[in-house]
Structure formats: structure tokens, C-alpha cells
Design an enzyme around this catalytic site. Structure first.
Site, PDB file in Angstrom:
ATOM      1  N   LYS A  92       0.819  -1.212   0.000  1.00  0.00           N
ATOM      2  CA  LYS A  92       0.000   0.000   0.000  1.00  0.00           C
ATOM      3  C   LYS A  92       0.853   1.262   0.000  1.00  0.00           C
ATOM      4  O   LYS A  92       0.596   2.206  -0.756  1.00  0.00           O
ATOM      5  CB  LYS A  92      -0.954  -0.015   1.193  1.00  0.00           C
ATOM      6  CG  LYS A  92      -1.960   1.113   1.189  1.00  0.00           C
ATOM      7  CD  LYS A  92      -1.416   2.329   1.902  1.00  0.00           C
ATOM      8  CE  LYS A  92      -2.358   3.510   1.747  1.00  0.00           C
ATOM      9  NZ  LYS A  92      -1.763   4.733   2.348  1.00  0.00           N
TER      10      LYS A  92
ATOM     11  N   ASP B  49      -6.350   1.385   1.273  1.00  0.00           N
ATOM     12  CA  ASP B  49      -6.261   1.543   2.724  1.00  0.00           C
ATOM     13  C   ASP B  49      -7.631   1.293   3.332  1.00  0.00           C
ATOM     14  O   ASP B  49      -8.543   0.828   2.672  1.00  0.00           O
ATOM     15  CB  ASP B  49      -5.726   2.931   3.086  1.00  0.00           C
ATOM     16  CG  ASP B  49      -6.710   4.034   2.690  1.00  0.00           C
ATOM     17  OD1 ASP B  49      -7.748   3.711   2.072  1.00  0.00           O
ATOM     18  OD2 ASP B  49      -6.450   5.198   2.992  1.00  0.00           O
TER      19      ASP B  49
END
Length: 274
Positions: A195, A214
Site C-alpha cells: 500500500k 487503505d
DNA sequence: TTCCAGGGTAAGC
DNA sequence: GCTTACCATGGA
């Protein structure tokens, strides 16, 4: 500087992709290429001082591809409300090292605290207000970094700074490379996972199809596309790439902002049930 | 007090 | 290969 398309400095500069801009009356003060810059907006016109027009345009990504990208994304009926609610939200082209540090600290953290940590790093280690170099942060002690609020991420930042300072990871050379290649290289940095790598790629390295997933995006995508049920990050990312292709990055930014601001109807279901 | 935040790492399976 | 506990910190 006249612009072809919409731009919103507030949402673009202070919406969770950059962390060092601050509002100063009607303008925004920050840095581009290390130089102090002031940006102000009136409609589709951007006034600037402190940096060359070319540098400002590059940072704000004032480029022909933007209009076509927006047109394509507006054809998505479920994304269009968020885009109309936040016209002018932009992806920035930030400094890769600064972006790496910011998003390394973002893990399991919130935007307000990230801002505080980044500003503490600048205050403690930056020269004349500039963002501290990899060399400087590599020389910082873990205790000094913890004093800036990094917590358990302090040793990660130290180790990553060392790798970048030594040239083991050459961030700038990754600009414009394919998404998987950029991600693979960034994963060599301690504290950088998939991420965070996607955030660095999207906000500083021109990887426009990166789609960072996220907690907010998981919820926004669940509410908007998966009938309220959260899916695994890998599945969400695959869905995004299939649906938006090379425009996925801007789509992500709209979803992120919309769900956080409760704009454009994104995330309404969860908000109502919360 | 507990939950949450632009997750990553390491251990266990 | 895939799950799971743990991680500093501070605002809500």
C-alpha cells in the site's frame, strides 16, 4: 497561470497526499524542489511566486492528459457524483524521498499525526526549512526519530534512509516505470509494503494506474461497488484496474476524499449505520 | 476506556 | 502460499 481544467488547491495540497503545505490567508505556503513557494487560486487561475512556472506546473501536474482522464472517469456513473462534488482534486507530482518518508510514517496512522511527524522531522533535521535528505535521516538516532513521534516506525525510517542514501534504491530512476516494477523496487525499503509503495508511486513517480488500498478505500469500495461488504485488498485492486485502467490512481483519490469528507454520496450507508 | 488511523512485519500454519 | 498478533501515538 491559466488552466484548462478545474483545480482545487485546498483539496489537492491538504487532502492526505502532501503533508507540509499550510494555509496562509488566501494562499498556500510550502516548497517545490526545495524552494519556498506560495500558491493562490482564483477560479481557474493559479498565482505563484518563489518557483519557476515550469516547476509549479509539473508539481500540480498541469498537463494535457488530465482533461481526458477526467472525462473518462466522469463516464463512470458511480464515480461521477464524487467527482462533481470535488472538482479540481488533483494528483501531485511530489519529491519521491519526501513522499517515501511521509507514507512510511502513514502506516497504521492518521493524516493529522502524519502531518505532525513530517513537520517535526523538518524542524529537527531540515536545513533552513527544507525537507531533510536521506543522508541526514540516516544519521539520526532512533531516539531522535522517536522524539519526532514516529514510534515503532523509527527504525524502519532509519534503515530505509540508509538504503536510499547508499544508492541501493534509486527513487528518481523509478519515475514513469511500470507499476509492478516500481512497487517491487520500493518493497526493498523497510516499513514499505504494497500500500505504501503504491502511494509513493502514485504521488511522486507518475505511476497513474497505482491504486493504494487503505481502510478508507476498503469501505468506500464496499459501499459503492460491493453491496456494503468489504473485500480483500488484492481483489479491490484487481477490480479497480479492470474498471479504470490507467486512470485508477485519480479514481482512488476521489474515492478516498469522498468517503473521508462524506461527499458525493460515497460511504453514506456506513455513515448512516455507524 | 476503548476504538481508530492512507499497514508492515514476523511468526505460525 | 495465507492468516494473525503486535506495534507507538494521540484524538475522538
Amino acid at each position: 497561470m491559466k488552466l484548462a481544467g478545474p483545480i482545487d488547491l485546498a483539496h489537492s495540497l491538504q487532502g492526505g497526499q502532501a503533508f507540509t503545505w499550510h494555509r496562509d490567508g488566501d494562499s498556500f505556503a510550502g516548497r517545490i524542489d526545495g524552494q519556498p513557494v506560495a500558491l493562490a487560486q482564483s477560479g481557474h487561475d493559479i498565482a505563484f511566486r518563489g518557483a519557476p512556472k515550469k516547476a509549479v506546473a509539473s508539481y500540480l501536474r498541469i498537463e494535457p492528459a488530465d482533461a481526458a482522464r477526467r472525462e473518462r472517469l466522469l463516464r463512470d456513473p458511480t464515480l461521477a457524483p464524487a467527482m462533481r462534488a470535488l472538482p479540481g482534486l488533483r494528483l501531485l507530482r511530489q519529491d519521491p524521498w519526501e513522499t517515501t518518508v511521509a507514507f512510511l510514517t502513514s502506516a497504521n496512522n492518521n493524516v493529522l499525526r502524519i502531518e505532525g511527524i513530517v513537520k517535526a522531522l523538518v524542524a529537527r533535521f531540515g536545513e533552513a526549512g527544507a525537507f531533510p535528505s536521506p543522508e541526514r535521516l540516516a544519521r539520526a538516532s532512533e531516539a531522535q526519530l522517536r522524539a519526532c513521534g514516529l514510534g515503532y516506525r523509527a527504525p524502519f525510517l532509519r534503515a530505509s534512509a540508509r538504503l536510499v542514501a547508499r544508492g541501493d534504491v534509486d527513487l528518481v530512476s523509478l519515475r514513469g516505470a511500470p507499476r509492478d516494477e516500481v512497487r517491487g523496487s520500493l518493497l526493498a525499503l523497510p516499513g514499505v509494503g504494497p500500500k505504501v509503495a503504491d502511494c509513493i508511486a502514485l504521488f511522486s513517480l507518475d505511476v497513474d494506474d497505482a491504486f493504494p488500498v487503505d481502510r478508507w478505500i476498503l469501505r468506500a469500495m464496499a459501499d459503492t461497488y460491493f453491496e456494503g461488504k468489504e473485500r480483500k485488498p488484492r481483489e479491490v485492486e484487481a477490480f479497480a484496474r479492470e474498471r479504470w485502467g490507467h486512470d485508477a490512481g485519480l479514481a482512488q483519490q476521489y474515492l478516498f476524499h469522498a468517503v473521508r469528507l462524506r461527499a458525493g454520496g460515497v460511504g453514506v450507508r456506513r455513515v448512516l449505520s455507524a
